[in-house]
Design a protein around this motif. Structure first.
Motif, PDB file in Angstrom:
ATOM      1  N   THR A  72       0.808  -1.219   0.000  1.00 47.07           N
ATOM      2  CA  THR A  72       0.000   0.000   0.000  1.00 47.07           C
ATOM      3  C   THR A  72       0.839   1.265   0.000  1.00 47.07           C
ATOM      4  OG1 THR A  72      -0.119  -0.065   2.410  1.00 47.07           O
ATOM      5  CG2 THR A  72      -1.923  -1.099   1.188  1.00 47.07           C
ATOM      6  N   SER A  73       2.153   1.148   0.084  1.00 51.04           N
ATOM      7  CA  SER A  73       2.996   2.341   0.103  1.00 51.04           C
ATOM      8  C   SER A  73       3.645   2.582  -1.254  1.00 51.04           C
ATOM      9  CB  SER A  73       4.066   2.222   1.189  1.00 51.04           C
ATOM     10  OG  SER A  73       4.863   1.094   0.938  1.00 51.04           O
ATOM     11  N   VAL A  74       3.977   3.834  -1.506  1.00 55.17           N
ATOM     12  CA  VAL A  74       4.579   4.236  -2.777  1.00 55.17           C
ATOM     13  C   VAL A  74       6.089   4.076  -2.701  1.00 55.17           C
ATOM     14  CG1 VAL A  74       4.918   6.166  -4.369  1.00 55.17           C
ATOM     15  CG2 VAL A  74       2.726   5.874  -3.226  1.00 55.17           C
ATOM     16  N   VAL A  75       6.660   3.458  -3.715  1.00 57.24           N
ATOM     17  CA  VAL A  75       8.111   3.405  -3.877  1.00 57.24           C
ATOM     18  C   VAL A  75       8.462   4.170  -5.150  1.00 57.24           C
ATOM     19  CG1 VAL A  75       8.735   1.311  -2.622  1.00 57.24           C
ATOM     20  CG2 VAL A  75       7.841   1.112  -4.892  1.00 57.24           C
ATOM     21  N   TRP A  76       9.574   4.876  -5.111  1.00 59.75           N
ATOM     22  CA  TRP A  76       9.995   5.696  -6.249  1.00 59.75           C
ATOM     23  C   TRP A  76      11.117   4.988  -6.980  1.00 59.75           C
ATOM     24  CZ3 TRP A  76       7.053   9.698  -7.538  1.00 59.75           C
ATOM     25  CH2 TRP A  76       6.177  10.206  -6.584  1.00 59.75           C
ATOM     26  N   LEU A  77      10.883   4.721  -8.270  1.00 59.97           N
ATOM     27  CA  LEU A  77      11.858   4.046  -9.122  1.00 59.97           C
ATOM     28  C   LEU A  77      12.053   4.850 -10.400  1.00 59.97           C
ATOM     29  CD1 LEU A  77      10.410   0.449  -8.760  1.00 59.97           C
ATOM     30  CD2 LEU A  77      12.423   1.352  -7.626  1.00 59.97           C
ATOM     31  N   PRO A  78      13.227   4.741 -11.036  1.00 57.23           N
ATOM     32  CA  PRO A  78      13.419   5.433 -12.309  1.00 57.23           C
ATOM     33  C   PRO A  78      12.357   5.008 -13.325  1.00 57.23           C
ATOM     34  CG  PRO A  78      15.504   4.601 -11.482  1.00 57.23           C
ATOM     35  CD  PRO A  78      14.425   4.044 -10.596  1.00 57.23           C
ATOM     36  N   ALA A  79      11.743   5.977 -13.967  1.00 59.85           N
ATOM     37  CA  ALA A  79      10.622   5.711 -14.876  1.00 59.85           C
ATOM     38  C   ALA A  79      11.027   4.815 -16.041  1.00 59.85           C
ATOM     39  CB  ALA A  79      10.042   7.021 -15.397  1.00 59.85           C
ATOM     40  N   ASP A  80      12.243   4.984 -16.560  1.00 59.31           N
ATOM     41  CA  ASP A  80      12.639   4.195 -17.720  1.00 59.31           C
ATOM     42  C   ASP A  80      12.835   2.710 -17.394  1.00 59.31           C
ATOM     43  OD1 ASP A  80      14.896   4.609 -16.220  1.00 59.31           O
ATOM     44  OD2 ASP A  80      16.162   5.253 -17.888  1.00 59.31           O
ATOM     45  N   GLN A  81      12.902   2.346 -16.111  1.00 59.91           N
ATOM     46  CA  GLN A  81      13.000   0.939 -15.727  1.00 59.91           C
ATOM     47  C   GLN A  81      11.626   0.274 -15.642  1.00 59.91           C
ATOM     48  OE1 GLN A  81      15.120   0.519 -12.060  1.00 59.91           O
ATOM     49  NE2 GLN A  81      17.049   1.279 -12.904  1.00 59.91           N
ATOM     50  N   ILE A  82      10.566   1.069 -15.581  1.00 59.56           N
ATOM     51  CA  ILE A  82       9.228   0.525 -15.362  1.00 59.56           C
ATOM     52  C   ILE A  82       8.373   0.573 -16.628  1.00 59.56           C
ATOM     53  CG2 ILE A  82       7.127   0.751 -13.978  1.00 59.56           C
ATOM     54  CD1 ILE A  82       9.305   0.295 -12.092  1.00 59.56           C
ATOM     55  N   VAL A  83       8.380   1.714 -17.315  1.00 59.47           N
ATOM     56  CA  VAL A  83       7.476   1.913 -18.452  1.00 59.47           C
ATOM     57  C   VAL A  83       8.245   2.425 -19.661  1.00 59.47           C
ATOM     58  CG1 VAL A  83       5.418   2.351 -17.066  1.00 59.47           C
ATOM     59  CG2 VAL A  83       6.906   4.238 -17.660  1.00 59.47           C
ATOM     60  N   SER A  84       7.618   2.265 -20.831  1.00 59.83           N
ATOM     61  CA  SER A  84       8.209   2.772 -22.068  1.00 59.83           C
ATOM     62  C   SER A  84       7.705   4.193 -22.319  1.00 59.83           C
ATOM     63  CB  SER A  84       7.829   1.861 -23.243  1.00 59.83           C
ATOM     64  OG  SER A  84       6.426   1.963 -23.485  1.00 59.83           O
ATOM     65  N   GLN A  85       8.300   4.853 -23.291  1.00 61.12           N
ATOM     66  CA  GLN A  85       7.863   6.202 -23.666  1.00 61.12           C
ATOM     67  C   GLN A  85       6.422   6.184 -24.183  1.00 61.12           C
ATOM     68  OE1 GLN A  85       9.393   9.077 -23.247  1.00 61.12           O
ATOM     69  NE2 GLN A  85      11.219   8.166 -22.358  1.00 61.12           N
ATOM     70  N   ALA A  86       6.061   5.128 -24.908  1.00 59.90           N
ATOM     71  CA  ALA A  86       4.697   5.016 -25.441  1.00 59.90           C
ATOM     72  C   ALA A  86       3.678   4.882 -24.313  1.00 59.90           C
ATOM     73  CB  ALA A  86       4.603   3.830 -26.390  1.00 59.90           C
ATOM     74  N   GLN A  87       4.006   4.096 -23.287  1.00 61.15           N
ATOM     75  CA  GLN A  87       3.094   3.952 -22.149  1.00 61.15           C
ATOM     76  C   GLN A  87       2.917   5.277 -21.410  1.00 61.15           C
ATOM     77  OE1 GLN A  87       5.309   0.635 -20.381  1.00 61.15           O
ATOM     78  NE2 GLN A  87       3.364  -0.498 -20.312  1.00 61.15           N
ATOM     79  N   ILE A  88       4.003   6.003 -21.248  1.00 62.82           N
ATOM     80  CA  ILE A  88       3.922   7.320 -20.587  1.00 62.82           C
ATOM     81  C   ILE A  88       3.049   8.258 -21.412  1.00 62.82           C
ATOM     82  CG2 ILE A  88       5.264   9.394 -20.035  1.00 62.82           C
ATOM     83  CD1 ILE A  88       5.742   7.479 -17.919  1.00 62.82           C
ATOM     84  N   ALA A  89       3.231   8.255 -22.728  1.00 65.96           N
ATOM     85  CA  ALA A  89       2.436   9.134 -23.598  1.00 65.96           C
ATOM     86  C   ALA A  89       0.947   8.812 -23.481  1.00 65.96           C
ATOM     87  CB  ALA A  89       2.908   9.004 -25.045  1.00 65.96           C
ATOM     88  N   ARG A  90       0.604   7.512 -23.473  1.00 66.54           N
ATOM     89  CA  ARG A  90      -0.804   7.124 -23.316  1.00 66.54           C
ATOM     90  C   ARG A  90      -1.344   7.534 -21.954  1.00 66.54           C
ATOM     91  NH1 ARG A  90      -0.749   1.065 -24.714  1.00 66.54           N
ATOM     92  NH2 ARG A  90       1.367   1.578 -24.388  1.00 66.54           N
TER      93      ARG A  90
END
Length: 100
Positions: A72-90
């Motif tokens: 239930t807690s938020v962890v902060w990770l580098p975005a490029d390790q989790i999602v692609s540019q296309a997923q971020i755009a969507r």
């Protein structure tokens, strides 16, 4: 040694006399930290690791606020390790973001 206050006089011993004078702050403490901007999403993005709920930009890095599966807690990770540019755009197109 006694210190006089408006409503009382307090014995503090020699502790005030033994204290070193305050030193000047170091240069590194005078440099402001990089500005951190956190944007919280109105709709989370589902990814295999859990739900992405926020984006955080600190300096030149972008982190993703992720709530892992079964947590239930938020962890902060580098975005490029989790999602692609296309997923971020969507995600940016389908969700609104606000600062808190």
């Amino acid at each position: 040694m006694y210190v006089k206050f408006p409503r009382a006089t307090v014995f503090v011993g020699d502790t005030l006399a033994k204290q070193a004078p305050p030193s000047k702050p170091s240069r590194s403490s005078q440099i402001p930290p990089p500005q951190c901007i956190t944007l919280w999403a109105s709709r989370p993005l589902s990814v295999p690791q859990g739900r992405a709920v926020a984006l955080r930009k600190t300096g030149s890095s972008v982190d993703l606020g992720l709530v892992p599966v079964g947590n239930t807690s938020v962890v902060w990770l580098p975005a490029d390790q989790i999602v692609s540019q296309a997923q971020i755009a969507r995600w940016l197109a389908t969700s609104s973001f606000r600062r808190m």
